[in-house]
Design an enzyme around this catalytic site. Structure first.
Site, PDB file in Angstrom:
ATOM      1  N   LYS A 135      48.454  40.731  56.082  1.00 31.48           N
ATOM      2  CA  LYS A 135      49.123  41.536  55.051  1.00 31.48           C
ATOM      3  C   LYS A 135      49.409  42.936  55.596  1.00 31.48           C
ATOM      4  CE  LYS A 135      48.504  42.850  50.150  1.00 31.48           C
ATOM      5  NZ  LYS A 135      47.531  42.847  49.021  1.00 31.48           N
ATOM      6  N   SER A 159      49.606  41.326  44.582  1.00 32.98           N
ATOM      7  CA  SER A 159      50.484  41.956  45.538  1.00 32.98           C
ATOM      8  C   SER A 159      50.642  41.178  46.843  1.00 32.98           C
ATOM      9  CB  SER A 159      49.980  43.358  45.866  1.00 32.98           C
ATOM     10  OG  SER A 159      48.730  43.305  46.529  1.00 32.98           O
ATOM     11  N   SER A 201      44.932  40.410  43.814  1.00 33.34           N
ATOM     12  CA  SER A 201      46.051  40.199  44.740  1.00 33.34           C
ATOM     13  C   SER A 201      45.865  39.128  45.804  1.00 33.34           C
ATOM     14  CB  SER A 201      46.400  41.508  45.430  1.00 33.34           C
ATOM     15  OG  SER A 201      47.097  42.317  44.532  1.00 33.34           O
TER      16      SER A 201
HETATM   17  N1  GLN Z   1      48.195  43.323  40.126  1.00 29.86           N
HETATM   18  C1  GLN Z   1      47.145  44.295  40.178  1.00 29.86           C
HETATM   19  C2  GLN Z   1      47.740  45.664  40.260  1.00 29.86           C
HETATM   20  O1  GLN Z   1      48.913  45.770  40.186  1.00 29.86           O
HETATM   21  C3  GLN Z   1      46.238  44.016  41.329  1.00 29.86           C
HETATM   22  C4  GLN Z   1      46.831  44.361  42.627  1.00 29.86           C
HETATM   23  C5  GLN Z   1      45.907  44.144  43.767  1.00 29.86           C
HETATM   24  O2  GLN Z   1      44.923  43.408  43.657  1.00 29.86           O
HETATM   25  N2  GLN Z   1      46.178  44.814  44.864  1.00 29.86           N
HETATM   26  O3  GLN Z   1      47.073  46.632  40.401  1.00 29.86           O
END
Ligand code: GLN
Length: 510
Positions: A85, A160, A184
């Site tokens: 990532k 994400s 994410s």
């Molecule tokens: N969807 C969540 C957010 O927008 C989690 C994102 C993540 O785990 N990086 O914060």
């Protein structure tokens, strides 16, 4: 060996390498070819990658083959390619966090996770797409265009870490690394029919993980099988003196737990179904597949009870104060002086003018929204009312977990309330997007580990559903025992892995 190596799991590829049935160069080339044929770009294809390092991957594959030939592999996974990532620093390779503000930045150092991967000899295929600075649940907040779900290219791959999950689901990489601040790793796993693990907070180093919210962020494995996640998790885990929140304990026993679980005996295991993570608003097909998996656990000998975690209903609210508060502090370092983009307005701009113009051009809307909310929540006069309250709720959530784990060994829920939605569907509605992480956020607030494993396809849309298993801190082995047991039972019923049923992936022979 099947016709194409790309549908094989990492454990199978490792066995092939050990048996001399293939080479790392051959495997790496097969995955690079797959990337070239399906990944496309911002406008078409899967678009899981922001940067592909064909040359670097092939060079390290050749080195791996030389080690194998000399009888000296560095690790069982030596030579098995991987995708990372783009939020983890990679020495000499672009690291953008999918933001314009870091365009062109090549870090001078490796994240500890990346260093461990290199030290074990895994060729790095490239860097995967994500929501900008890991903020989002759909990968649509990437400044470089969205990733598409390999099951249906008009759908989101989760976020994400949608790039890592899609790369693994589309057979572009057998293994990937993701990061999970609020879900994410697990939610993209759920909506792409792959396996994703958020390890216990502090058990995998955060050094070189570009921080979104330090007290919540955790890197972990993204794979097509539970055993593969266990192998990768053991490889990247363990104490790191460069991370002050790193746990002083080795990460072991995960592969053993996965193998034990795969034998299918869960007798003696106590499972708690979280009452608050179900009900109205949850997609019927998601609930149906969830219930089926719960029934399977009972069949495998587990004792299943319902458990109430009353504070979980406040987890979202607490998360959306704690996280932006940390974001507002962490992203202050992107000031046009040190990294990446610098926009200099006309005339004789002050340093502040340059920062303003750079941040205006370099950050996307969602990032700006969170910086503003976080700055507000931390401002004097509001600190106690918002940030202080959220921290108290966080404590209550940890207590709910502790009370639940007095009664059961693991907790379970659907990973995400819905299957993959259409691209663009929730882009103008941040709150609807935030709700995707209803079931995953409590684990981040409490620092406990979680896994998402495929639970089947929802009847209404034929899209993958994820089953989440949560365990107490440092009991990550339980995720693997339960995950592998479910995976084996499902594979027996489905006649193979769930991904083999993906319509858009049919052209890949299994
Ligand atoms: N969807 C969540 C957010 O927008 C989690 C994102 C993540 O785990 N990086 O914060």
């Amino acid at each position: 060996m099947s016709t194409s190596p790309i549908t094989r799991t990492a454990a199978e590829l490792a066995d092939d390498l050990a048996a001399g049935a293939t080479t790392s160069v051959e495997l790496t080339r097969a995955h690079l070819d797959r990337i070239a044929s399906v990944d496309g770009d911002a406008t078409e294809g899967v678009h899981a990658f922001l940067h592909v390092d064909a040359e670097g991957a092939l060079a390290s594959a050749a080195e791996s083959d030389a080690r194998r030939a000399a009888g000296a592999p560095l690790h069982r996974l030596d030579g098995v390619p991987i995708a990372i990532k783009d939020v983890l620093t990679t020495r000499g390779l672009p690291t953008t966090c999918a933001s314009k503000i870091l365009e062109g930045w090549r870090p001078p150092y490796d994240a500890t996770v990346v260093g461990k991967i290199r030290a074990a000899g895994l060729p790095i295929l490239g860097k995967t797409n994500m929501d900008e600075f890991a903020m989002g649940s759909s990968t649509e907040h990437s400044a470089y265009g969205p990733t598409r779900n390999p099951w249906a290219l008009d759908r989101i791959p989760g976020g994400s870490g949608g790039g890592s999950a899609a790369a693994v689901a589309a057979y572009e990489a057998p293994l990937a690394i993701g990061t999970d601040t609020g879900g994410s790793i697990r939610q993209p796993g759920a909506v792409t029919g792959t396996v994703g693990v958020k390890p216990t907070y502090g058990s995998v180093s955060r050094y070189g993980l570009v921080a979104m919210a330090n007290s919540l962020d955790q890197a972990g494995p993204v794979t097509r099988s539970v055993l593969d996640s266990a192998l990768l998790h053991e490889l990247i885990g363990g104490h790191d003196p460069l991370d002050s929140t790193s746990v002083q304990q080795p990460v072991t026993g995960l592969v053993e737990a996965a193998l034990q679980g795969a034998s299918g005996d869960l007798s003696g295991l106590r499972v708690g179904v979280i009452k608050e993570l179900a009900g109205d608003g949850w997609q019927p097909g998601v609930m149906a597949r969830f219930q089926e998996s719960v029934d399977l656990l009972t069949k495998l000998g587990a004792e299943v009870v319902e458990v109430s975690c009353p504070s979980f209903v406040h987890a979202m609210a607490a998360y959306y104060l704690v996280m932006p508060a940390e974001v507002s502090s962490n992203l202050a370092k992107f000031d046009a002086m040190r990294f990446g983009l610098r926009v200099v307005p006309d005339g004789q701009p002050s340093a502040e003018d340059v920062m303003k113009a750079t941040r205006d051009a370099g950050f996307g809307d969602e990032v700006k929204r969170r910086i503003i909310v976080g700055t507000y929540a931390l401002s004097s006069g509001y600190y106690d009312a918002y940030y202080g309250q959220a921290q108290k709720v966080r404590t209550l959530i940890s207590r709910d977990f502790a009370a639940a784990y007095d009664r059961v060994d693991v907790l379970v829920s659907p990973t995400s309330p819905t299957t993959a939605f259409k691209l663009g569907e929730k882009l103008d509605d941040p709150l609807a997007m935030y709700l995707q992480d209803l079931a995953t956020i409590p684990a981040n607030l409490a620092g406990v580990p979680g896994i998402s494993v495929p639970a089947g396809l929802a009847d209404e849309d034929g899209l993958p559903v994820g089953f989440q298993v949560l365990a107490p801190a440092l009991a990550d082995d339980r995720l693997y025992r339960v995950g592998a047991a479910l995976e084996a039972a499902h594979a027996a019923a489905w006649g193979g892995p769930l991904l083999a049923q993906a319509p858009a992936l049919q052209e890949v022979a299994r």
